[in-house]
Scaffold this motif. Structure first.
Motif, short mmCIF file in Angstrom:
data_model
loop_
_atom_site.label_atom_id
_atom_site.label_comp_id
_atom_site.label_asym_id
_atom_site.label_seq_id
_atom_site.Cartn_x
_atom_site.Cartn_y
_atom_site.Cartn_z
N GLU A 41 -2.35 68.85 33.06
CA GLU A 41 -1.87 70.07 33.70
C GLU A 41 -0.70 69.69 34.60
O GLU A 41 -0.85 68.86 35.50
N LEU A 42 0.46 70.28 34.37
CA LEU A 42 1.70 69.82 35.01
C LEU A 42 1.93 70.49 36.36
O LEU A 42 2.93 71.19 36.58
N MET A 43 0.99 70.27 37.27
CA MET A 43 1.07 70.84 38.60
C MET A 43 2.33 70.37 39.33
O MET A 43 2.97 71.13 40.06
N GLU A 44 2.68 69.11 39.15
CA GLU A 44 3.85 68.56 39.82
C GLU A 44 5.14 69.24 39.34
O GLU A 44 6.05 69.52 40.14
N ALA A 45 5.23 69.50 38.03
CA ALA A 45 6.41 70.18 37.50
C ALA A 45 6.50 71.61 38.02
O ALA A 45 7.59 72.10 38.35
N GLU A 46 5.36 72.29 38.14
CA GLU A 46 5.35 73.64 38.69
C GLU A 46 5.86 73.65 40.13
O GLU A 46 6.68 74.48 40.51
N VAL A 62 13.54 77.71 43.79
CA VAL A 62 13.68 79.16 43.63
C VAL A 62 13.59 79.83 45.00
O VAL A 62 12.54 79.78 45.66
N ASN A 63 14.66 80.45 45.43
CA ASN A 63 14.68 81.12 46.73
C ASN A 63 13.79 82.37 46.71
O ASN A 63 13.72 83.09 45.71
N GLY A 64 13.13 82.62 47.83
CA GLY A 64 12.32 83.83 47.96
C GLY A 64 10.98 83.78 47.25
O GLY A 64 10.31 84.80 47.14
N LEU A 65 10.58 82.60 46.79
CA LEU A 65 9.33 82.44 46.05
C LEU A 65 8.40 81.50 46.77
O LEU A 65 8.83 80.46 47.29
N THR A 66 7.11 81.84 46.82
CA THR A 66 6.07 80.92 47.26
C THR A 66 5.12 80.69 46.09
O THR A 66 4.68 81.64 45.45
N LEU A 67 4.80 79.43 45.83
CA LEU A 67 3.83 79.08 44.79
C LEU A 67 2.54 78.62 45.46
O LEU A 67 2.56 77.68 46.26
N LEU A 74 3.28 87.06 40.15
CA LEU A 74 3.29 86.41 38.85
C LEU A 74 2.41 85.17 38.88
O LEU A 74 1.93 84.77 39.95
N ALA A 75 2.18 84.58 37.71
CA ALA A 75 1.32 83.41 37.59
C ALA A 75 2.01 82.36 36.73
O ALA A 75 2.87 82.68 35.89
N VAL A 76 1.61 81.10 36.95
CA VAL A 76 2.20 79.98 36.21
C VAL A 76 1.07 79.08 35.71
O VAL A 76 0.11 78.81 36.44
N ASN A 77 1.19 78.64 34.46
CA ASN A 77 0.21 77.70 33.90
C ASN A 77 0.93 76.80 32.91
O ASN A 77 1.08 77.12 31.74
N VAL A 78 1.40 75.65 33.42
CA VAL A 78 2.17 74.72 32.59
C VAL A 78 1.28 73.52 32.29
O VAL A 78 0.78 72.86 33.20
N THR A 79 1.09 73.23 31.00
CA THR A 79 0.20 72.15 30.61
C THR A 79 0.61 71.60 29.25
O THR A 79 1.15 72.35 28.41
N LEU A 133 11.46 81.08 36.23
CA LEU A 133 10.95 81.53 37.53
C LEU A 133 11.99 82.37 38.26
O LEU A 133 11.65 83.39 38.90
N ARG A 134 13.23 81.99 38.20
CA ARG A 134 14.29 82.77 38.85
C ARG A 134 14.41 84.15 38.23
O ARG A 134 14.57 85.16 38.93
N ARG A 135 14.34 84.23 36.90
CA ARG A 135 14.41 85.53 36.22
C ARG A 135 13.26 86.43 36.66
O ARG A 135 13.47 87.60 37.00
N PHE A 136 12.06 85.91 36.65
CA PHE A 136 10.89 86.73 37.00
C PHE A 136 10.87 87.07 38.49
O PHE A 136 10.33 88.11 38.88
#
Length: 338
Positions: A179-184, A191-196, A238-243, A294-297
């Motif tokens: 699971e690519l948590m580090e890449a996320e 990305v400005n204005g975003l909190t993950l 939004l949600a992210v799941n990179v793996t 991420l910037r688009r969304f």
């Protein structure tokens, strides 16, 4: 007739759901959870605890989750001695997912033995189901994960608790190294204005997150109480799941769709065949690609609205599919309330 649903682990959302819909008793067991060097002691302790539990409860049906394969193997001893039915839910085929070499071959033999010896087997996606049939598994049924619709509303006070930015994304992880948590985290930092917000068990994720040296807009929130976790998903944008896990259909994707969350995830055949165009796929899993998406969304409200609508339609389809699969499960192994 008591039907016991058993997981060797601190949580198992899939078994929670299946136990609820077919009227079973769900039990989680864990000892020294986390570090691999405790595995021999952990499995020995769980073996003994499980036998004691089964002899005390005397279930007519045992529904045991693999991995670890030692859970259904322990239950197989009880089912043979007590002449009761064993159903094995293969959350994954352990040999293919995590273990190689000589140990992997031993695990593979044990998985084939368990699948062939159980009264029936279930799998959460088509790839695992096909593999189980190839391994000689008996009565293999495909039972996808399912998450009921999240009925919570957007909670502005909860958003302020975790972030002051206009856009909040959530990434939920179980701790698998692929699971690519580090890449996320690295992409979100650009990305400005975003909190993950990253959530998941502290035993698997806390030290890993600390080692990331994450940017200020990436936060680890721990393993949240269920109610707060549901409210948080309903409050995110939004949600992210990179793996790069092979063959895996992540449970969190069902959670995100149930919460109408626009979701960015890695492209895999096993995911696309279930979710279709309701998710935004990454083709390469490269940080630059994730930053662009991420910037688009984050900046396009119309795009987020489109994917929220797609998630809503997909959840309706998944609900119909779930009802059909539950009927198959009940026909295969009728279970009654205890």
């Amino acid at each position: 007739m008591l039907s016991l649903f058993l997981v060797w682990g601190p949580f198992g959302f899939r078994m929670d759901e299946l136990a609820e819909v077919v009227g079973g008793k769900r039990v989680s067991m864990t000892v020294l959870y986390g570090p691999r060097y405790f595995a021999p002691l952990r499995y020995l302790a769980l073996f003994l605890k499980t036998l004691i539990l089964l002899m005390r409860e005397r279930p007519g049906v045992v529904y045991a989750q693999n991995p670890p394969i030692f859970c259904p193997l322990t239950c197989l001893i009880y089912s043979r001695l007590a002449r009761k039915k064993l159903l094995v839910d293969h959350h994954s085929v352990w040999q293919l997912k995590t273990v190689g070499g000589l140990v992997g071959r031993v695990i593979g033999f044990l998985e084939r033995f368990a699948a062939a010896s159980a009264y029936a087997n279930t799998a959460p996606n088509s790839e695992w189901a096909s593999q189980l049939r190839w391994m000689g598994g008996r009565r293999v049924e495909l039972i996808h994960d399912y998450v009921p619709k999240n009925t919570n509303s957007r909670d502005e006070s909860l958003r302020r608790k975790y972030s002051q930015t206009p856009i909040i994304a959530i990434a939920s992880h179980g701790g698998h190294p692929l699971e690519l948590m580090e890449a996320e985290g690295a992409a979100a930092g650009q990305v400005n204005g975003l909190t993950l917000l990253i959530s998941g068990p502290e035993e698997k994720l806390k030290k890993r997150f600390e080692a990331m040296k994450a940017p200020p807009n990436v936060k680890y929130v721990g393993f949240l109480p269920r109610d707060e976790y549901e409210r948080l998903k309903a409050s995110c944008d939004l949600a992210v799941n990179v793996t790069v896990e092979p063959h895996t259909l992540s449970h969190v994707l069902f959670e995100f769709v149930a919460s109408k969350l626009p979701t960015i995830t890695s492209r895999k055949i096993v995911v696309e065949e279930v979710f279709g165009n309701s998710l935004q796929y990454l083709d390469m899993n490269h940080p630059e690609e994730l930053v662009r998406v991420l910037r688009r969304f984050s900046t396009d409200e119309d795009l987020r609205a489109t994917f929220r609508a797609r998630s809503l339609r997909k959840h309706a389809e998944l609900t119909t599919l779930h009802e059909e699969e539950v009927r198959h499960l009940r026909a295969l192994l009728p279970l009654q309330d205890h």
